[in-house]
Every structure is written in C-alpha cells, then in structure tokens.
Design an enzyme around this catalytic site. Structure first.
Site, PDB file in Angstrom:
ATOM      1  N   LYS A 161      52.641  37.974  36.509  1.00  0.00           N
ATOM      2  CA  LYS A 161      51.307  37.361  36.490  1.00  0.00           C
ATOM      3  C   LYS A 161      51.368  36.231  35.489  1.00  0.00           C
ATOM      4  CE  LYS A 161      47.242  38.991  34.275  1.00  0.00           C
ATOM      5  NZ  LYS A 161      46.172  39.998  34.179  1.00  0.00           N
ATOM      6  N   LEU A 162      51.080  35.008  35.948  1.00  0.00           N
ATOM      7  CA  LEU A 162      51.105  33.853  35.054  1.00  0.00           C
ATOM      8  C   LEU A 162      49.683  33.547  34.611  1.00  0.00           C
ATOM      9  CD1 LEU A 162      53.514  31.516  37.103  1.00  0.00           C
ATOM     10  CD2 LEU A 162      54.111  33.172  35.316  1.00  0.00           C
ATOM     11  N   LYS A 163      49.508  33.399  33.325  1.00  0.00           N
ATOM     12  CA  LYS A 163      48.204  32.994  32.814  1.00  0.00           C
ATOM     13  C   LYS A 163      48.033  31.502  33.077  1.00  0.00           C
ATOM     14  CE  LYS A 163      46.642  36.741  30.897  1.00  0.00           C
ATOM     15  NZ  LYS A 163      45.332  37.284  31.272  1.00  0.00           N
ATOM     16  N   ASP A 188      46.246  34.355  36.659  1.00  0.00           N
ATOM     17  CA  ASP A 188      45.026  34.880  36.032  1.00  0.00           C
ATOM     18  C   ASP A 188      44.435  33.800  35.136  1.00  0.00           C
ATOM     19  OD1 ASP A 188      43.028  36.325  34.843  1.00  0.00           O
ATOM     20  OD2 ASP A 188      44.349  37.611  33.658  1.00  0.00           O
ATOM     21  N   ASN A 190      41.299  34.133  33.508  1.00  0.00           N
ATOM     22  CA  ASN A 190      40.343  34.630  32.518  1.00  0.00           C
ATOM     23  C   ASN A 190      39.093  33.754  32.422  1.00  0.00           C
ATOM     24  OD1 ASN A 190      43.188  35.693  30.979  1.00  0.00           O
ATOM     25  ND2 ASN A 190      41.508  37.137  31.147  1.00  0.00           N
ATOM     26  N   GLU A 213      43.275  35.536  40.003  1.00  0.00           N
ATOM     27  CA  GLU A 213      42.400  36.476  39.313  1.00  0.00           C
ATOM     28  C   GLU A 213      41.378  35.743  38.451  1.00  0.00           C
ATOM     29  OE1 GLU A 213      44.704  39.167  36.925  1.00  0.00           O
ATOM     30  OE2 GLU A 213      42.952  40.223  36.147  1.00  0.00           O
ATOM     31  N   ASP A 238      38.278  40.598  37.645  1.00  0.00           N
ATOM     32  CA  ASP A 238      38.594  41.438  36.483  1.00  0.00           C
ATOM     33  C   ASP A 238      37.321  41.519  35.633  1.00  0.00           C
ATOM     34  OD1 ASP A 238      39.411  42.401  34.017  1.00  0.00           O
ATOM     35  OD2 ASP A 238      40.987  40.959  33.675  1.00  0.00           O
ATOM     36  N   LYS A 262      40.327  48.132  34.795  1.00  0.00           N
ATOM     37  CA  LYS A 262      40.769  48.401  33.424  1.00  0.00           C
ATOM     38  C   LYS A 262      39.878  49.487  32.867  1.00  0.00           C
ATOM     39  CE  LYS A 262      42.517  43.866  32.053  1.00  0.00           C
ATOM     40  NZ  LYS A 262      42.001  42.552  31.657  1.00  0.00           N
TER      41      LYS A 262
HETATM   42  O1  NPG Z   1      50.373  43.914  29.961  1.00  0.00           O
HETATM   43  O2  NPG Z   1      48.773  44.818  28.817  1.00  0.00           O
HETATM   44  C1  NPG Z   1      49.318  43.851  29.365  1.00  0.00           C
HETATM   45  C2  NPG Z   1      48.622  42.522  29.318  1.00  0.00           C
HETATM   46  C3  NPG Z   1      48.041  42.145  30.626  1.00  0.00           C
HETATM   47  O3  NPG Z   1      47.359  39.885  30.842  1.00  0.00           O
HETATM   48  C4  NPG Z   1      47.092  41.012  30.490  1.00  0.00           C
HETATM   49  N1  NPG Z   1      45.942  41.290  29.959  1.00  0.00           N
HETATM   50  O4  NPG Z   1      43.274  39.167  30.805  1.00  0.00           O
HETATM   51  O5  NPG Z   1      44.163  40.816  31.830  1.00  0.00           O
HETATM   52  C5  NPG Z   1      44.066  40.094  30.847  1.00  0.00           C
HETATM   53  C6  NPG Z   1      45.005  40.281  29.676  1.00  0.00           C
HETATM   54  C7  NPG Z   1      44.366  40.619  28.386  1.00  0.00           C
HETATM   55  C8  NPG Z   1      45.175  40.832  27.312  1.00  0.00           C
HETATM   56  C9  NPG Z   1      43.037  40.723  28.223  1.00  0.00           C
HETATM   57  C10 NPG Z   1      44.662  41.140  26.095  1.00  0.00           C
HETATM   58  C11 NPG Z   1      42.518  41.050  26.993  1.00  0.00           C
HETATM   59  C12 NPG Z   1      43.334  41.226  25.952  1.00  0.00           C
END
Ligand code: NPG
Length: 368
Positions: A161-163, A188, A190, A213, A238, A262
């Site tokens: 998954k690439l941010k 993703d 966010n 996402e 999400d 989550k």
């Molecule tokens: O592998 O736990 C993991 C990280 C996965 O990218 C991930 N989490 O936005 O989903 C998200 C992100 C995140 C990380 C969100 C830290 C909030 C805090």
C-alpha cells in the site's frame, strides 16, 4: 466476571523506519496497553490512538484520560460484566472509540482465556493463516521509494500500500508499477484530496490498483460516491467508517465498494464483527487496517482477519517491519502470511521484563 482493577501501561517503541503519511511522520509507536484483572482472570488490550490528533480526533494521552476517568470506572462499577454488553455500557460516552476498543479487547481476552477459546474461534474465523501486506510511507524521492518496496518484496510481501498525497501520487505509483509488474498495489490518501482532484486521481486507473483508499474527507460521502462512479479502480473507505451504521450509509450512498476495518477506529472487536457481517451480507469486500500496533493489537488484528469476509490482504505486517523487538513473541512472515494465534484469548504473552527495561510507566485504576 467482576472487574477488580486495571493497569494502564505506556511504553515507547521506536519504529525501525520512519513512516510518513499525508498527515505527518511517525518515528515511534507510543503504546498504551490495558492490563485488566477480574475475579476470574487477566487480559490484555491495546489502544490504537496515535500521539497527535491528525489521523482522527483521538490522541493517546486523551485516550488514557478517557480510560482512567470514565470508561474503566464505569466498568468497575458493574457487578457482573458480560463482554458482549460492553459496547452498550460504554455507549453513554460519546466517541473515543479507540479508548473503548482497548478496554473491550482486554475484557474479551480475559473472558476467552477463562473459557480456553481463541479470539479467532470466538469470531468464527475460518483461516489458520492470513494474507498480509505492507504499508509504505511517502519517501524523499521516487528512487528511495522503489528501493524500500524492493526490500519488502524481497521479504516476501506480495501486496504493498503506497501512501499518496497531492504532489506524490501518479509518478511514484508509475515507478513502482514499472519495476514490479506482478505486485498487488493499492494507494491510501488519508483524506488528502478534494473534489476538484477527481480528474487527476482518475489517472491512477492505468496502474491496475487493488483500490484507492480514502481520497476525500471523512464526512464527505458525496464526493466519494461521485468519484466511485467515475473511476474504474475500486474505492475503499477507512476514516469514514466509524461504526456498522456509518458503513451501511456509505454502502447505500455508493461511496465505496471495499471497507477497511480497524478495531480502534470503530470502537472495538464486537463492532468490527458487526461491520464484517454487514459487508458480507452486502457483498462488499473487507480487509483489516493497521495502526502500527505492538504484538497485542496485532494479535487482535490477525484474529479478526481470519473471519471469512476478510478477502483482501491486511495492513498487518510482521513485527520486524515495525520494531527491533516487540513486546510479545514476534509475528513472522510465512510466505506472505501471518499465522493466526491459536492460544486462548489473543493468544500472546506480554514480556513484562522487557516493558520494565524499556521504562514502561504504569498507572493503576481501581474502585478504591
Ligand atoms: O501496518 O500498521 C501498519 C500501518 C498501516 O498505513 C497504515 N496505517 O492510515 O491506515 C493508515 C495508517 C495509519 C498509521 C494511520 C498510523 C494512523 C496511524
């Protein structure tokens, strides 16, 4: 069971590699564990909230206050605590879902340890191993990103998954796709984009992504629905999904065809199960998100992901992707999977000596 006392444990675990998203950079995991004792036994939970209120409105110090002042006292006052009744008991407190999820997790762990049943079995899990992926943060350069992905592919991960964020989307994704033809890739955002970015985001269609996402803000189902109609790639939500009710509203609105679950974001394992069941009924794929949890939260995630509707790889990587040393026995990659714990409850043991040597801070909450 009667809850007798709860210990809140805070400990900082440095991440092996900084993790950058559109809302900031994490260099360590500030872990909050809940260690609950009842007349029957003991159980562990972990709070998924982060240090800063940038992913959601919760933050870890606030979650601790919430647990100490409201949630734990409310549960200590119950004569007979039945885990399935916890969401109802805590309902009076608005929001604070990851704090609620942490205490619910500890009490479920305790209950299942007494029963001798694993969390996966309790949730009617159908898998002994779960397919997992890895989330890759925003890098300083595209070549650095490709190198990081190459390391993870070498470790065995088959889905990344690439941010993404404005200014870091089409070109980095293209570079990773060009280098790793067969890799499963998803992105993703966010919530970093706005409706006027729809035309730009549609360019991602050419890379055969598993999903896009949460491109838009969490309360903006309308823009997600509009985007879903225009883009070929599946849209996943999400941050927008905080309960089974909000999942249903999103599905009804046509805002997503995939749901990320989550445990912390939705207020606990029991609400996670409800969302899973709803999505199975509605033919919507689900997968398990991650919040950089230690082995305690990871055990809960892996067990949850063993349920039948979790058809896509989770953001539940092996322990060594996050920490040099985890506070439980490490989760290790077997191929591109993690093993579902089979022991009672979460099926893990917390290394108390390690917690102490890491300088863990303990706060006790009891009714007297
Ligand atoms: O592998 O736990 C993991 C990280 C996965 O990218 C991930 N989490 O936005 O989903 C998200 C992100 C995140 C990380 C969100 C830290 C909030 C805090």
């Amino acid at each position: 069971m009667k809850l007798e006392r709860v210990e809140i444990i805070r400990v900082k675990l440095p991440l092996v590699r900084p993790f950058r998203t559109s809302f900031g950079e994490q260099t360590l995991r500030d872990v909050l564990l809940v260690n609950a004792y009842s007349t029957d036994g003991q159980g562990w939970g972990e709070c998924a909230a982060q240090v800063d209120p940038y992913y959601s409105e919760e933050f870890i110090d606030g979650a601790q206050q919430m647990l100490e002042r409201w949630l734990i006292p409310l549960l200590l006052a119950q004569r007979n605590l039945v885990p399935e009744e916890i969401p109802e008991l805590l309902y009076r407190v608005k929001g604070h879902r990851s704090a609620k999820a942490a205490i619910e997790m500890a009490l479920l762990d305790m209950h299942l340890r007494v029963k001798g049943q694993s969390l996966s079995r309790y949730l009617d899990g159908v898998r002994d191993t779960v397919e997992v992926g890895v989330a890759v943060g925003i890098a300083d350069s595209i070549s650095e990103l490709v190198d990081v992905v190459a390391d993870y592919v070498a470790d065995g991960y088959t889905r990344v998954k690439l941010k993404i964020e404005p200014g870091w989307d089409v070109e980095p994704v293209r570079a990773v796709r060009d280098r790793f033809g067969g890799l499963q890739i998803q992105v993703d955002a966010n919530a970093a984009y706005r409706a006027e970015d729809i035309g730009h985001l549609k360019k991602l269609d050419e890379f055969g992504l598993l999903m896009i996402e949460q491109p838009f803000e969490e309360d903006d189902l309308a823009t997600h629905a509009l985007f879903s109609q225009q883009v070929l790639t599946a849209v996943c939500l999400d941050e927008s999904i905080v309960s089974a009710r909000s999942a249903e509203a999103a599905i009804d609105a046509g805002a997503c065809s995939i749901v990320n679950i989550k445990v912390g974001r939705v207020g606990g394992l029991l609400e996670s199960r409800k969302i899973h069941d709803l999505c199975v009924l509605r033919g919507v794929d689900v997968w398990c998100g991650g919040m950089l949890e230690s082995g305690v939260g990871r055990a809960a995630n892996v067990s949850l992901a063993s349920m039948s509707g979790f058809t896509l790889p989770g953001d539940i990587s092996a322990s060594n992707r996050y920490f040099v040393q985890d506070i439980t026995e490490p989760f290790e990659l077997v191929g591109s999977c993690l093993k579902v714990p089979t022991g009672a409850g979460l099926g893990i043991a917390v290394d108390q000596d390690l917690l102490t040597s890491l300088g863990a801070v303990r706060t006790h909450v009891s009714s007297h």
